[in-house]
Design a protein around this motif. Structure first.
Motif, PDB file in Angstrom:
ATOM      1  N   GLU A  96      15.675  40.217 -11.087  1.00  0.00           N
ATOM      2  CA  GLU A  96      15.907  41.456 -11.821  1.00  0.00           C
ATOM      3  C   GLU A  96      14.667  42.336 -11.754  1.00  0.00           C
ATOM      4  N   GLY A  97      14.877  43.608 -11.747  1.00  0.00           N
ATOM      5  CA  GLY A  97      13.753  44.526 -11.686  1.00  0.00           C
ATOM      6  C   GLY A  97      13.488  44.985 -10.260  1.00  0.00           C
ATOM      7  N   ASP A  98      14.129  44.354  -9.298  1.00  0.00           N
ATOM      8  CA  ASP A  98      14.109  44.785  -7.894  1.00  0.00           C
ATOM      9  C   ASP A  98      12.761  44.661  -7.198  1.00  0.00           C
ATOM     10  N   THR A  99      11.721  44.278  -7.916  1.00  0.00           N
ATOM     11  CA  THR A  99      10.429  44.225  -7.237  1.00  0.00           C
ATOM     12  C   THR A  99       9.936  42.796  -7.017  1.00  0.00           C
ATOM     13  N   THR A 100      10.603  41.820  -7.605  1.00  0.00           N
ATOM     14  CA  THR A 100      10.165  40.431  -7.432  1.00  0.00           C
ATOM     15  C   THR A 100      11.245  39.634  -6.693  1.00  0.00           C
ATOM     16  N   TRP A 101      10.782  38.877  -5.719  1.00  0.00           N
ATOM     17  CA  TRP A 101      11.683  38.060  -4.908  1.00  0.00           C
ATOM     18  C   TRP A 101      11.292  36.591  -5.073  1.00  0.00           C
ATOM     19  N   THR A 102      12.280  35.744  -5.189  1.00  0.00           N
ATOM     20  CA  THR A 102      12.007  34.310  -5.175  1.00  0.00           C
ATOM     21  C   THR A 102      12.297  33.787  -3.767  1.00  0.00           C
ATOM     22  N   VAL A 103      11.332  33.075  -3.218  1.00  0.00           N
ATOM     23  CA  VAL A 103      11.483  32.549  -1.857  1.00  0.00           C
ATOM     24  C   VAL A 103      11.443  31.027  -1.927  1.00  0.00           C
ATOM     25  N   HIS A 104      12.473  30.396  -1.394  1.00  0.00           N
ATOM     26  CA  HIS A 104      12.544  28.937  -1.377  1.00  0.00           C
ATOM     27  C   HIS A 104      12.083  28.451  -0.006  1.00  0.00           C
ATOM     28  N   LEU A 105      11.173  27.473  -0.030  1.00  0.00           N
ATOM     29  CA  LEU A 105      10.516  27.053   1.214  1.00  0.00           C
ATOM     30  C   LEU A 105      11.112  25.765   1.757  1.00  0.00           C
ATOM     31  N   ARG A 106      10.940  25.600   3.053  1.00  0.00           N
ATOM     32  CA  ARG A 106      11.486  24.418   3.737  1.00  0.00           C
ATOM     33  C   ARG A 106      10.665  23.186   3.389  1.00  0.00           C
ATOM     34  N   ASP A 107      11.359  22.110   3.140  1.00  0.00           N
ATOM     35  CA  ASP A 107      10.695  20.852   2.804  1.00  0.00           C
ATOM     36  C   ASP A 107      10.406  20.066   4.096  1.00  0.00           C
ATOM     37  N   GLY A 108       9.397  19.239   4.051  1.00  0.00           N
ATOM     38  CA  GLY A 108       9.130  18.320   5.176  1.00  0.00           C
ATOM     39  C   GLY A 108       8.429  18.960   6.340  1.00  0.00           C
ATOM     40  N   VAL A 109       7.796  20.118   6.134  1.00  0.00           N
ATOM     41  CA  VAL A 109       7.088  20.790   7.229  1.00  0.00           C
ATOM     42  C   VAL A 109       5.592  20.482   7.122  1.00  0.00           C
ATOM     43  N   ARG A 110       5.008  20.119   8.245  1.00  0.00           N
ATOM     44  CA  ARG A 110       3.562  19.878   8.263  1.00  0.00           C
ATOM     45  C   ARG A 110       2.906  20.769   9.317  1.00  0.00           C
ATOM     46  N   PHE A 111       1.672  21.134   9.031  1.00  0.00           N
ATOM     47  CA  PHE A 111       0.889  21.884  10.025  1.00  0.00           C
ATOM     48  C   PHE A 111       0.398  20.909  11.099  1.00  0.00           C
ATOM     49  N   HIS A 112      -0.090  21.462  12.183  1.00  0.00           N
ATOM     50  CA  HIS A 112      -0.566  20.629  13.295  1.00  0.00           C
ATOM     51  C   HIS A 112      -1.661  19.655  12.854  1.00  0.00           C
ATOM     52  N   ASN A 113      -2.428  20.037  11.849  1.00  0.00           N
ATOM     53  CA  ASN A 113      -3.531  19.171  11.403  1.00  0.00           C
ATOM     54  C   ASN A 113      -3.087  18.177  10.321  1.00  0.00           C
ATOM     55  N   GLY A 114      -1.798  18.137  10.047  1.00  0.00           N
ATOM     56  CA  GLY A 114      -1.281  17.165   9.082  1.00  0.00           C
ATOM     57  C   GLY A 114      -1.112  17.719   7.677  1.00  0.00           C
ATOM     58  N   GLU A 115      -1.671  18.898   7.412  1.00  0.00           N
ATOM     59  CA  GLU A 115      -1.505  19.486   6.080  1.00  0.00           C
ATOM     60  C   GLU A 115      -0.033  19.783   5.813  1.00  0.00           C
ATOM     61  N   VAL A 116       0.361  19.624   4.566  1.00  0.00           N
ATOM     62  CA  VAL A 116       1.750  19.872   4.206  1.00  0.00           C
ATOM     63  C   VAL A 116       1.941  21.364   3.936  1.00  0.00           C
ATOM     64  N   PHE A 117       3.016  21.913   4.495  1.00  0.00           N
ATOM     65  CA  PHE A 117       3.320  23.320   4.236  1.00  0.00           C
ATOM     66  C   PHE A 117       4.023  23.439   2.882  1.00  0.00           C
ATOM     67  N   GLY A 118       3.613  24.447   2.116  1.00  0.00           N
ATOM     68  CA  GLY A 118       4.254  24.656   0.821  1.00  0.00           C
ATOM     69  C   GLY A 118       3.792  25.967   0.211  1.00  0.00           C
ATOM     70  N   ALA A 119       4.040  26.099  -1.081  1.00  0.00           N
ATOM     71  CA  ALA A 119       3.759  27.363  -1.768  1.00  0.00           C
ATOM     72  C   ALA A 119       2.285  27.757  -1.666  1.00  0.00           C
ATOM     73  N   ALA A 120       1.396  26.763  -1.693  1.00  0.00           N
ATOM     74  CA  ALA A 120      -0.038  27.082  -1.634  1.00  0.00           C
ATOM     75  C   ALA A 120      -0.385  27.740  -0.300  1.00  0.00           C
TER      76      ALA A 120
END
Lengths: 527, 305
Positions: A96-120
């Protein structure tokens, strides 16, 4: 000195001694050398320019963005049809308010260096690119998305959910998210420019195997990739600046795709065995801009501007300069927003003269000049000269003719609106309505034509907040109808992109010039 | 001799300063450097921030001073596009250019000098006419055309040699031949005329009169004295080759200094453009200094006073 003396002493004796033995020697040497040639089993593209950096936010050109897409990924992805689809984000919704979006991220994704992809990682990546943009550092392909998206807050809801708040409603936020690569904070935080330029760590289907600047970068399939494993195990981006050499490499099987194929070479290449030409209408518009305000008063009248459009025999231009491969532009926005029924201005010199007479110029009109850069767009100078001749046929002459400039100087002229009545202009490359439509609003720095239309402005205001896709499309169509009628420029063409492709691979070009290899296969060549 | 060297070194520094200054000025001759380097869609705020980031908003003299003081420390700035120090990029490309230069030099010396000597010794013979016509042809052929023809014949039709790139010895052959062709022809003509000049000298007649064999007359007495102009010309050739063979490297996708130069210009990477220009000048000055100093070794009559 020794070399010189030795070379001299060899001279007369050499020619006397060398007989049949020399021939056998040469044969053996060449036969052994030829082992180094032949067809490669890597999937290879030859570009005219290099990948200048491995820092994803330093990558500008389409070649670099193509390359980056194999290593780095974005929250959303633009598919071949130029539609937004999920990638590292699985879904998104506007709150609501048209300026904020909620984005849901894919689970189980890792970067090449092993770090876990997520909200951070999302928060870090977006904040980093905004920070770099603010500091005047290069932000590559995201340079359009960053000011347009105007994200002012990133809130981590949980490990796989973020809320993005924009400065005002941004209907195209999912598109902008396709321009911002996600980076692992553990690897990139605190790195200086030179360090970022040397190592690429993303979530993509490939890893960098070897990089020799100005020669090639080879990528190897990422064994821990979260998605479907890429079909080709190894892909290579080679740099071959000379087009004849690129063609020779394609013909001999050294590479599988060559880019920037000129029209005249395309016809020849089509006759070669084992290769074919793939062409697609690209996204870069080329037109002759008209100074509609503040210049020659005649150009304020849309009838005069329409007359200039009717005066151009575009078929002759296409045949003469582009081998008949290019069609006159009828619409203004790139697909999928292109107007489906608008027709290009036909060549009608009588109508051009009649419109000029109607506007008060029965004996023709003298304009000051037409400016063009040299070599920025395909055949730009030749195009300008031809247009000058066509305009003269209906009585529109240029007092100072066609003037050419080096691109840097021309760019400065554009940005400071130091322009004559007519000037060559190219724009586009995006497939996103809002950015493209912005170019003709009166406040846009890209409105070099100083054209103003109240209906267009009100449609623009509505477009920025319109949520309904169908309504947005209708707005886009109406905007194109207005531009077609008002003619703030002489419509030219949309530059086509032409590639040479090996018959061994199953690959089709995209309209946005990006080349993706992860779903391309290579087969043995049937001899 | 020491005084001569000191004088030449001073002159070399002056030349480098002049070239570096011209390279610096060129940056500002083609418009605002910030707008030159940025992407097509940047906003004016982004351009301003970039200008500030690059330091182009400072007074010109301050920028010039920083640039010169960087040069004295071997700091050529940072490439805008590649985000790494310019000097690192040059050092990285130099082996490729050196490899190509040495291969070309080998061909130049071992082809041009024998041909030049032969032509001079057998003046006006069919061999001389063929050699000199060939040299004229080789000098007239544009490098890019020759390179493309060699690729077509040996790479595409015969498939004997790789079309482009750097890697094996086979990759080196076609670019080295292309690069060497023009210089080989020029040096061969020079050797011929220089030899003809020397062969008419009294000491050659004396050498023959005392019964020395022909080869000794030609290679020990004549050639050595004919080499001075040849070495001067070779010095110029090596100097320019080390600065990067722009056309050959481009045609064969050879990742050397020449390609780096073109890449810098195409990408409007101004710090890199300045760097490669200065490096090219440095190579030229150093090689020619060495050549000048080597004269006395070749001809003991020459003394640098």
């Amino acid at each position: 000195m020794f070399l010189l003396g030795f070379a001299g002493s060899c001279s007369v004796r050499f020619v006397k001694r060398c007989g049949s033995m020399r021939k056998s020697f040469i044969f053996v040497v060449l036969a052994s050398l030829s082992l180094g040639c032949g067809q490669s089993n890597d999937l290879t593209v030859a570009n005219s320019t290099d990948i200048s950096t491995l820092d994803p936010f330093g990558m500008f050109s389409r070649v670099e963005i193509s390359f980056a897409d194999h290593l780095f990924q974005t929250l959303t992805f633009i598919n071949r049809e130029m539609e937004v689809e999920p990638l590292l984000a699985t879904s998104w919704e506007r709150l609501e308010g048209d300026t904020t979006w909620t984005v849901h991220l894919r689970d189980g994704v890792r970067f090449h260096n092993g770090e876990v992809f997520g909200a951070a990682a999302v928060k870090y990546s977006i904040e980093t690119i905004y920070e770099r943009n603010k500091n005047g550092e290069t932000v590559g392909g995201a340079s359009v998305a960053i000011p347009s998206a105007d994200i002012i807050r990133i809130e981590i809801v949980d490990d796989l959910t973020v809320n993005l708040t924009t400065n005002g409603p941004k209907a195209l936020l999912p598109f902008y998210m396709s321009q911002i690569f996600m980076l692992p904070p553990g690897h990139y935080a605190g790195k200086i420019d030179a360090e970022r330029a040397e190592q690429a760590v993303g979530t993509g289907p490939y890893l960098v195997e070897e990089r020799i600047r100005d020669s090639h970068v080879s990528l190897i399939a990422n064994p821990d990739y979260w998605g479907v494993a890429p079909l080709a195990n190894r892909v290579v981006f080679r740099v071959i600046p000379e087009v004849s050499t690129r063609i020779a490499e394609l013909e001999t099987g050294g590479v599988h795709i060559i880019t920037d194929l000129p029209f005249d070479q395309a016809a020849l290449l089509n006759d070669s065995r084992g290769v074919h030409v793939a062409a697609i209408v690209g996204g870069r518009r080329v037109m002759i801009g008209i100074t509609t305000n503040g210049g020659n008063a005649a150009l304020k009248d849309k009838r005069v501007r329409q007359a200039l459009n009717y005066a151009i025999d575009y078929d002759a231009i296409s045949q003469g300069l582009f081998g008949g491969h290019v069609e006159r532009m009828s619409y203004m926005f790139n697909p999928p927003f292109n107007h489906p029924t608008l027709e290009a201005y036909p060549y009608d010199p009588d109508r051009a003269r009649a419109l000029l007479a109607e506007a008060g110029y029965p004996n023709g009109l003298e304009l000051d000049a037409m400016d063009t850069p040299l070599g920025k767009w395909i055949q730009d100078f030749e195009l300008a000269q031809t247009i000058e001749a066509h305009l003269a046929d209906v009585g529109v002459t240029l007092k100072n003719g066609v003037r050419t400039y080096e691109w840097g100087n021309y760019r400065s002229k554009l940005l400071s609106y130091d322009l004559p009545s007519l000037f060559m202009q190219g724009s586009g490359g995006e497939f996103e309505l809002l950015t493209e439509a912005a170019d003709l609003t009166i406040t846009s720095p890209s409105n070099f034509y100083r054209w103003e239309n109240p209906e267009y402005e009100s449609l623009w205001v509505e477009l920025q907040t319109a949520l309904d896709a169908e309504r947005r499309m209708q707005i886009g169509y109406r905007m194109q109808e207005i531009v077609h009628e008002e003619a703030p420029w002489i419509f030219m063409h949309i530059q086509p992109d032409t590639y040479g492709v090996s018959d061994r691979i199953d690959w089709k070009p995209r309209p946005d010039e990006l080349i993706h290899f992860w779903n391309v296969t290579i087969s043995e060549l049937a001899n | 001799m020491a005084r001569y060297i000191a004088k030449r070194l001073l002159m070399a520094v002056f030349i480098l300063w002049a070239v570096a200054t011209i390279a610096f000025c060129l940056t500002f001759l083609s418009g605002d450097p910030a707008t030159l380097m940025i992407g097509d869609h940047w906003t004016s705020e982004q351009i301003d921030a970039f200008r500030e980031h690059m330091g182009y908003d400072r007074p010109l003299l301050v920028q010039y001073g920083d640039y010169l003081s960087g040069l004295t420390r071997g700091d050529l700035g940072v490439s805008v596009r590649q985000q790494v120090p310019v000097i690192d990029l040059i050092i990285e490309r130099f082996p490729a250019t050196l490899e190509l230069t040495l291969a070309a030099l080998f061909l130049i010396i071992f082809v041009s000098i024998p041909i030049g000597v032969l032509s001079a010794v057998r003046r006006n013979s069919p061999a001389d006419r063929i050699a000199m016509s060939g040299a004229l042809f080789a000098q007239s052929v544009p490098t890019f055309w020759l390179g493309i023809m060699l690729i077509l014949v040996f790479g595409v039709w015969l498939r004997w040699l790789p079309v482009s790139g750097r890697g094996t010895f086979a990759h080196l052959l076609l670019p080295a031949i292309t690069l060497a062709t023009f210089s080989t022809a020029r040096i061969a003509r020079l050797v011929r005329s220089s030899m003809l000049d020397v062969l008419g000298q009294d000491y050659i007649r004396t050498a023959r009169a005392i019964g020395l064999p022909n080869w000794r007359v030609y290679y020990v007495h004549a050639l050595r004295n004919a080499l001075i102009p040849v070495i001067t010309m070779l010095g110029i050739e090596i100097g320019s080759l080390l600065g990067g063979a722009l056309i050959t490297e481009t045609v064969f996708a050879w990742p050397g200094i020449g390609r780096l130069t073109l890449q810098a210009i195409q990408a409007r990477d101004l710090p890199l453009v300045q760097g490669v220009i200065t490096f090219g000048a440095l190579m030229f000055v150093v090689v020619n200094l060495i050549v000048d100093l080597s004269y006395s070794l070749i001809d003991p009559r020459i003394r640098h006073e």
